[in-house]
Design a protein around this motif. Structure first.
Motif, PDB file in Angstrom:
ATOM      1  N   ALA A  23      32.928  47.793  30.301  1.00 29.78           N
ATOM      2  CA  ALA A  23      33.640  48.718  31.685  1.00 29.78           C
ATOM      3  C   ALA A  23      32.622  49.095  32.966  1.00 29.78           C
ATOM      4  O   ALA A  23      32.605  49.250  33.713  1.00 29.78           O
ATOM      5  N   THR A  24      31.615  49.020  32.455  1.00 30.80           N
ATOM      6  CA  THR A  24      30.534  49.535  33.171  1.00 30.80           C
ATOM      7  C   THR A  24      29.140  48.538  33.148  1.00 30.80           C
ATOM      8  O   THR A  24      28.866  47.448  31.943  1.00 30.80           O
ATOM      9  N   GLY A  25      27.956  48.708  33.954  1.00 33.85           N
ATOM     10  CA  GLY A  25      26.818  48.494  33.597  1.00 33.85           C
ATOM     11  C   GLY A  25      26.645  46.824  34.476  1.00 33.85           C
ATOM     12  O   GLY A  25      27.806  46.435  35.331  1.00 33.85           O
ATOM     13  N   GLU A  26      25.360  46.652  33.901  1.00 35.62           N
ATOM     14  CA  GLU A  26      24.543  45.092  34.953  1.00 35.62           C
ATOM     15  C   GLU A  26      26.318  44.108  34.680  1.00 35.62           C
ATOM     16  O   GLU A  26      26.514  43.753  35.769  1.00 35.62           O
ATOM     17  N   ASN A  27      26.866  43.872  33.442  1.00 28.25           N
ATOM     18  CA  ASN A  27      27.610  42.686  32.800  1.00 28.25           C
ATOM     19  C   ASN A  27      28.840  43.527  33.807  1.00 28.25           C
ATOM     20  O   ASN A  27      30.084  42.374  33.596  1.00 28.25           O
ATOM     21  N   ALA A  28      29.513  44.408  34.327  1.00 21.78           N
ATOM     22  CA  ALA A  28      31.109  44.828  34.130  1.00 21.78           C
ATOM     23  C   ALA A  28      31.946  44.189  34.938  1.00 21.78           C
ATOM     24  O   ALA A  28      31.169  43.994  36.124  1.00 21.78           O
ATOM     25  N   ARG A  29      32.816  43.408  34.637  1.00 17.71           N
ATOM     26  CA  ARG A  29      33.839  42.516  35.944  1.00 17.71           C
ATOM     27  C   ARG A  29      35.353  43.452  35.173  1.00 17.71           C
ATOM     28  O   ARG A  29      35.675  43.395  34.764  1.00 17.71           O
ATOM     29  N   PRO A  30      35.406  44.325  36.235  1.00 16.16           N
ATOM     30  CA  PRO A  30      36.876  45.259  36.303  1.00 16.16           C
ATOM     31  C   PRO A  30      37.879  43.742  36.425  1.00 16.16           C
ATOM     32  O   PRO A  30      37.600  42.634  37.020  1.00 16.16           O
ATOM     33  N   LEU A  31      39.505  44.371  35.872  1.00 15.66           N
ATOM     34  CA  LEU A  31      40.351  43.383  36.245  1.00 15.66           C
ATOM     35  C   LEU A  31      40.490  43.880  37.699  1.00 15.66           C
ATOM     36  O   LEU A  31      40.968  45.054  37.585  1.00 15.66           O
ATOM     37  N   PRO A  32      41.539  42.850  38.148  1.00 15.64           N
ATOM     38  CA  PRO A  32      41.901  43.523  39.554  1.00 15.64           C
ATOM     39  C   PRO A  32      43.092  44.739  39.275  1.00 15.64           C
ATOM     40  O   PRO A  32      43.826  44.106  37.910  1.00 15.64           O
ATOM     41  N   GLU A  33      43.140  45.346  39.878  1.00 15.93           N
ATOM     42  CA  GLU A  33      43.941  46.259  39.997  1.00 15.93           C
ATOM     43  C   GLU A  33      45.632  46.515  40.929  1.00 15.93           C
ATOM     44  O   GLU A  33      46.119  46.732  40.033  1.00 15.93           O
ATOM     45  N   ALA A  34      45.955  45.608  41.784  1.00 16.97           N
ATOM     46  CA  ALA A  34      46.307  45.812  42.736  1.00 16.97           C
ATOM     47  C   ALA A  34      47.565  44.740  42.298  1.00 16.97           C
ATOM     48  O   ALA A  34      46.777  43.780  41.886  1.00 16.97           O
ATOM     49  N   PRO A  35      48.561  44.546  41.853  1.00 12.63           N
ATOM     50  CA  PRO A  35      49.570  43.783  41.965  1.00 12.63           C
ATOM     51  C   PRO A  35      49.585  42.448  42.990  1.00 12.63           C
ATOM     52  O   PRO A  35      49.211  42.751  43.619  1.00 12.63           O
ATOM     53  N   GLY A  36      49.933  41.252  41.952  1.00 12.11           N
ATOM     54  CA  GLY A  36      49.269  39.798  42.773  1.00 12.11           C
ATOM     55  C   GLY A  36      50.741  39.311  43.586  1.00 12.11           C
ATOM     56  O   GLY A  36      51.666  40.108  43.470  1.00 12.11           O
ATOM     57  N   ARG A  37      50.715  37.963  43.487  1.00 13.46           N
ATOM     58  CA  ARG A  37      51.539  37.514  44.529  1.00 13.46           C
ATOM     59  C   ARG A  37      52.867  37.485  43.365  1.00 13.46           C
ATOM     60  O   ARG A  37      52.382  36.495  42.686  1.00 13.46           O
ATOM     61  N   ASP A  38      53.956  37.134  43.937  1.00 11.62           N
ATOM     62  CA  ASP A  38      54.875  36.673  43.139  1.00 11.62           C
ATOM     63  C   ASP A  38      54.891  34.424  43.214  1.00 11.62           C
ATOM     64  O   ASP A  38      54.256  34.913  44.177  1.00 11.62           O
ATOM     65  N   THR A  39      55.845  33.771  42.819  1.00  7.79           N
ATOM     66  CA  THR A  39      56.308  33.090  43.117  1.00  7.79           C
ATOM     67  C   THR A  39      56.499  32.873  44.461  1.00  7.79           C
ATOM     68  O   THR A  39      55.430  31.422  44.407  1.00  7.79           O
ATOM     69  N   THR A  40      57.681  33.001  44.820  1.00  8.22           N
ATOM     70  CA  THR A  40      57.784  32.673  46.769  1.00  8.22           C
ATOM     71  C   THR A  40      56.701  32.434  47.586  1.00  8.22           C
ATOM     72  O   THR A  40      55.676  32.593  48.278  1.00  8.22           O
ATOM     73  N   ALA A  41      56.050  33.939  46.926  1.00  5.84           N
ATOM     74  CA  ALA A  41      55.265  33.961  48.025  1.00  5.84           C
ATOM     75  C   ALA A  41      53.771  33.525  48.058  1.00  5.84           C
ATOM     76  O   ALA A  41      52.837  33.891  48.541  1.00  5.84           O
ATOM     77  N   ILE A  42      52.931  34.029  46.626  1.00  2.00           N
ATOM     78  CA  ILE A  42      51.995  32.002  46.031  1.00  2.00           C
ATOM     79  C   ILE A  42      52.465  31.072  46.866  1.00  2.00           C
ATOM     80  O   ILE A  42      51.487  30.309  47.938  1.00  2.00           O
ATOM     81  N   LEU A  43      53.602  30.016  46.842  1.00  2.00           N
ATOM     82  CA  LEU A  43      53.909  29.296  48.150  1.00  2.00           C
ATOM     83  C   LEU A  43      53.507  29.551  49.233  1.00  2.00           C
ATOM     84  O   LEU A  43      53.197  28.627  49.940  1.00  2.00           O
ATOM     85  N   THR A  44      53.867  31.089  49.810  1.00  2.17           N
ATOM     86  CA  THR A  44      54.445  30.963  51.070  1.00  2.17           C
ATOM     87  C   THR A  44      52.738  31.883  51.267  1.00  2.17           C
ATOM     88  O   THR A  44      52.272  31.337  53.038  1.00  2.17           O
ATOM     89  N   ALA A  45      51.521  31.537  51.030  1.00  3.72           N
ATOM     90  CA  ALA A  45      50.541  31.934  50.949  1.00  3.72           C
ATOM     91  C   ALA A  45      49.901  30.267  51.268  1.00  3.72           C
ATOM     92  O   ALA A  45      48.871  30.612  52.388  1.00  3.72           O
ATOM     93  N   LEU A  46      50.096  29.906  50.716  1.00  3.63           N
ATOM     94  CA  LEU A  46      49.621  28.692  50.075  1.00  3.63           C
ATOM     95  C   LEU A  46      49.983  27.609  52.166  1.00  3.63           C
ATOM     96  O   LEU A  46      49.171  26.885  52.624  1.00  3.63           O
TER      97      LEU A  46
END
Length: 917
Positions: free
Chosen positions: A621-644
């Protein structure tokens, strides 16, 4: 409280519930009485008489007196003071059973060496057992055995050898009591024999069959009859297999089949042109106690001693039905129903039983493919394919990000790998398994009511005594066969009343004696909101203890429906359960294969939820190797296709999906064409493969072990049936992650399961179910408009997928495909009257995108409504019409001279489905 009675069996006192069948009571003390017609899930019939026992009962004065002759223990119930003597202690019972066996074997053919049932045949086993206990070992019958031409093709899947049949009527009782499809019956009387010409003036021997004009005397050739009662000859379009003959010696696939007492305009024919049998017909093969009923695919292929059997779980729907996979020399030869009283009991659908050839189709992927400089997919090594995929995804991630569309056919373990790969390797929440209608409203419903809830209070068992059940956006017979059978069982037992809010009347509703509330497609939310006014008794019944609302995944296509259902459940206190169609849908939700959820139903936007998941995955969660998980909800299927399509996303990782299933197939094709870099994980080469830069082969369910989570939330693990070197999605993603410099941590199933168990289910706050005015599932092209044909009438489209459709998981099984319901267009009576259409006449349903032509069936839908089967042969609604449930369409008679897909002239009265694009 259940009343108990005391009886004696073979001198052993036994206390059982009053009304218990004697054959079951004997099993309580370890005494097995021979039987053929008896089955624990079928009502008693006492047909075979093999279970005869001696019975003594108290008379009115209390004196125990023996009954004058042996009684069938499968039909007689226990009463106080009864004394039973089975074959173990009674010479009379033993002699009666031996005599019955001798009569059964008089006409039974001596073909055990070639019979499919040999080695697992109750008749064979019990005959040998009786011989060893003093039974007749040599026949005293010296005349010629009765024979019949065989096999008789009951359906494209089920063949009948009538000379083996012992008339136990298990098959007839299953069709009547369990499936509700009277496609097979005991007809005729006595032991007579038909003449050589197949007709003997109506004097026919008693035999099992279905409306067959030359065997069962359904049709009198000398009497005048309506055209629809004439035998259908050759209409099925199948090539008769060598050696399959009908009752008069002609090819069995073509001869002697009459439609029976049906109206051709109703549409209840299958694709082969025969009267529709059942979605569950294959069960009669398994419960037949002899080899009379056999499978067209399995016939003469193997013996039980040749087979290696593995318990498994169906991959075809979300029922979680237990199956058994039987293999010989590395090839799956058959699948049987497993015995699981809590789920599917001993029944499975024909799709579960017969649709397994898809995994070994000629287009099966066996080596990785990479697109070369000429634009062609060419085979390559795993190391090269993974290197190309890793470099391409790294570039795509830097150029806007990567979307993931895994599909909903995954096991829980594979879905976990997809979810973890998205968040930890690609650093995105742009992952959505839903290849179907979806919306922001459904997002809140799944988060509030489904995800992270575990095994719900609504189970198969609870439904048998639920009292009132309301179905919304769900047709169980088509979408979850085991659920349909359990509901029908509850209805027949008197513990369930079913109501269905629907846009089309179906045979399944009739079989459940359902109260069908017919609504206009798209108006379901309003209809639910008004139930307290239109159906007050139903709403009151939903307030009773155990009352249940079952809502299907199709509800996401109707704005406001899920919110209204949630409100109704809250107001009445009814239990609420969501029933998806695909086997991996519920497990994918639990694994976090959605843009707004992490594993265990945890919301992506919640910091505590992200910390819990990061800790379980071993991410600092902290430190040099910390890789926080993305916070904002992502795109749904239709939004993914539209973004592509718009170039906002740099690449795509896609799993086992069918582009025809997307809410907008045109958008899906455009997105794949526009994607700068696409990696596909798939079992068989598909339409998506033609757009992929790297194709990585993965294993089908039969070649891996894993877990499905069914609609109840019940965990359904299964073992690997076929030894294979093909890697699972989990293993492929783990290798790809390693190539990209990350450890996905999913190599060990034991470790993965420990992580899931340690993580547990989300115990935090859940969102309220809310309705969005702009559903995400709306096609990108905007609202649909009906075509401008001047002769057409405006209508509203209703649609859903039948159980047997044109899906890729049914490929390679022609016998099964021929038993699917014939695609038809169901028209409202007002539309039919205005067009002058009669049943069976071809109509055209069209939009500006295209048109579909199908035979018309009048009625079963509301005024102004037309229903079409989705994703069926000749009726791919989303692809051909660009339409969805509730869309405006036009209905017309085909224009004279119009041509079908092959260029031939369209026939206005053809029964063959045609698609016009």
């Amino acid at each position: 409280m259940t009343e108990m009675v005391n009886i004696t069996i073979d001198g052993v006192p036994v206390e059982v519930a009053k009304g218990t069948l004697l054959i079951r009571a004997a099993e309580r003390i370890g005494v097995r009485i021979p039987r053929f017609c008896d089955h624990p899930l079928l009502g008693p019939s006492a047909n075979c008489r093999q279970c005869l026992v001696e019975v003594a009962m108290p008379d009115r004065e209390g004196n125990v007196r023996p009954m004058p002759k042996p009684q069938p223990s499968c039909a007689m119930t226990a009463t106080e003071g009864m004394e039973i003597s089975t074959q173990a202690t009674s010479a009379v019972a033993a002699k009666a059973q031996a005599g019955t066996m001798e009569f059964l074997l008089i006409n039974h053919p001596l073909d055990c060496p070639i019979c499919d049932k040999a080695g697992e045949c109750p008749l064979q086993n019990q005959a040998l057992e009786l011989m060893g206990t003093g039974g007749q070992s040599v026949t005293r019958f010296t005349d010629v055995k009765r024979t019949f031409p065989k096999p008789l093709r009951l359906t494209s899947n089920v063949l009948l050898d009538r000379d083996r049949c012992i008339l136990c009527q298990r098959c007839v009782r299953f069709a009547d009591q369990i499936a509700g499809d009277p496609f097979i019956a005991l007809q005729g009387r006595g032991g007579g024999h038909p003449a050589a010409d197949g007709h003997s003036g109506g004097l026919y021997s008693e035999q099992i069959g279905r409306f067959d004009s030359t065997v069962l005397d359904f049709l009198d050739p000398d009497a005048p009859s309506a055209p629809e009662a004439q035998p259908i000859r050759g209409a099925h379009g199948l090539t008769p297999a060598e050696g399959l003959v009908g009752p008069s010696g002609d090819p069995g696939a073509a001869d002697g089949l009459a439609p029976g007492p049906i109206d051709p305009g109703r549409g209840d024919l299958d694709v082969s042109g025969r009267p529709f049998a059942s979605y569950f017909s294959g069960n009669i093969i398994q419960i037949c106690p002899v080899g009379a009923l056999t499978s067209a695919r399995y016939r003469f292929r193997a013996r039980p001693v040749d087979l290696v059997s593995t318990p498994s779980v169906t991959e075809h729907d979300a029922s979680g039905s237990a199956i058994r996979v039987d293999m010989r020399r590395g090839t799956v030869l058959r699948r049987l129903a497993g015995d699981d009283p809590e789920v599917n009991e001993e029944w499975i659908t024909d799709k579960d039983r017969f649709a397994f050839a898809w995994a070994t189709a000629p287009d099966r992927l066996t080596t990785p493919l990479v697109r070369d400089e000429a634009g062609e997919l060419v085979p390559t090594s795993w190391s090269d394919a993974l290197d190309v995929a890793a470099r391409g995804l790294a570039r795509a991630a830097d150029d806007g990000g990567v979307g993931l569309l895994p599909g909903a056919r995954l096991t829980l373990e594979d879905a976990c790998a997809w979810s973890r790969f998205a968040r930890t390797v690609l650093g995105t929440n742009d992952i959505d398994q839903r290849v179907r209608d979806h919306s922001a409203e459904e997002d809140t419903f799944l988060a509030a009511r489904v995800a992270g809830t575990g095994l719900s209070a609504v189970t198969y068992t609870s439904l048998e005594t639920a009292g009132q059940v309301l179905l919304v956006g769900l047709e169980p017979e088509d979408e979850c066969g085991s659920l349909f059978l359990r509901l029908r069982k509850g209805v027949r037992a008197g513990g369930v009343r079913v109501a269905s809010l629907t846009s089309v009347l179906t045979p399944g509703q009739a079989k459940m004696s359902a109260e069908s509330i017919l609504v206009v497609p798209g108006e379901e939310a309003r209809a639910v909101a008004l139930l307290s006014q239109t159906h007050p008794a139903l709403v009151e019944a939903l307030k009773a203890d155990g009352a249940t609302i079952l809502v299907g995944e199709r509800a996401a296509a109707v704005p406001g429906l899920l919110t209204t259902i949630d409100t109704l459940a809250t107001a009445t206190g009814a239990r609420l359960a969501w029933v998806p169609r695909r086997a991996g849908e519920r497990g994918g939700i639990e694994a976090g294969a959605l843009p707004f959820l992490l594993p265990g139903g945890r919301p992506v936007a919640d910091a505590t939820a992200r910390e819990q998941v990061a800790a379980a995955w071993g991410i600092p969660a902290t430190g040099e190797n910390a890789r926080p998980l993305p916070e904002a909800p992502g795109r749904d299927t239709t939004a993914i296709l539209t973004a592509l399509t718009d170039g906002a996303l740099g690449g795509l990782v896609i799993g086992g999906v069918d582009l025809r299933d997307f809410p907008d197939p045109g958008l899906a094709r455009a997105a794949l064409a526009a994607s700068a870099f696409t990696v596909q994980l798939e079992v068989r080469r598909s339409e998506a493969s033609e757009h992929a830069d790297v194709v990585l082969p993965v294993a089908p369910p039969v070649e891996k072990n894993g877990t499905f989570v069914n609609w109840e939330g019940r965990v359904r693990p299964f073992g690997q049936a076929h030894v294979s070197r093909t890697r699972t999605d989990r293993q492929v993603l783990g290798m790809l992650a390693a190539e990209m410099g990350a450890d996905l941590g999913v190599d060990s199933l034991e470790t993965l399961h420990d992580e899931l168990a340690g993580l547990g289910l989300w115990a935090g706050a859940r969102p309220a179910v809310t309705f969005s005015e702009a559903p995400a599932a709306q096609p990108a092209a905007g609202p649909l408009t009906p075509s401008s044909s001047p002769s057409g009438l405006s209508a509203v489209l209703a649609t859903h997928k039948p159980m047997l459709d044109a899906g890729r998981l049914q490929d390679g099984e022609a016998f099964l495909a021929a038993t699917a319901l014939r695609p038809v267009a169901r028209l409202g009576a007002d539309l039919a009257a205005r067009l002058g259409v009669v049943g069976g006449q071809t109509v055209e349903v069209s939009t500006d995108t295209g048109a579909i032509r199908l035979p018309a069936v009048i009625g079963g839908v509301g005024d102004g409504v037309v229903w079409l089967p989705e994703c069926s042969a000749g009726s791919t609604v989303r692809q051909s019409l660009g339409a969805h449930h509730g869309s405006p369409v036009r209905v017309s008679l085909p224009i004279s001279g119009a041509t079908g897909p092959s260029g031939s002239a369209a026939q206005p009265n053809t029964s063959t489905a045609e698609v016009i694009r």
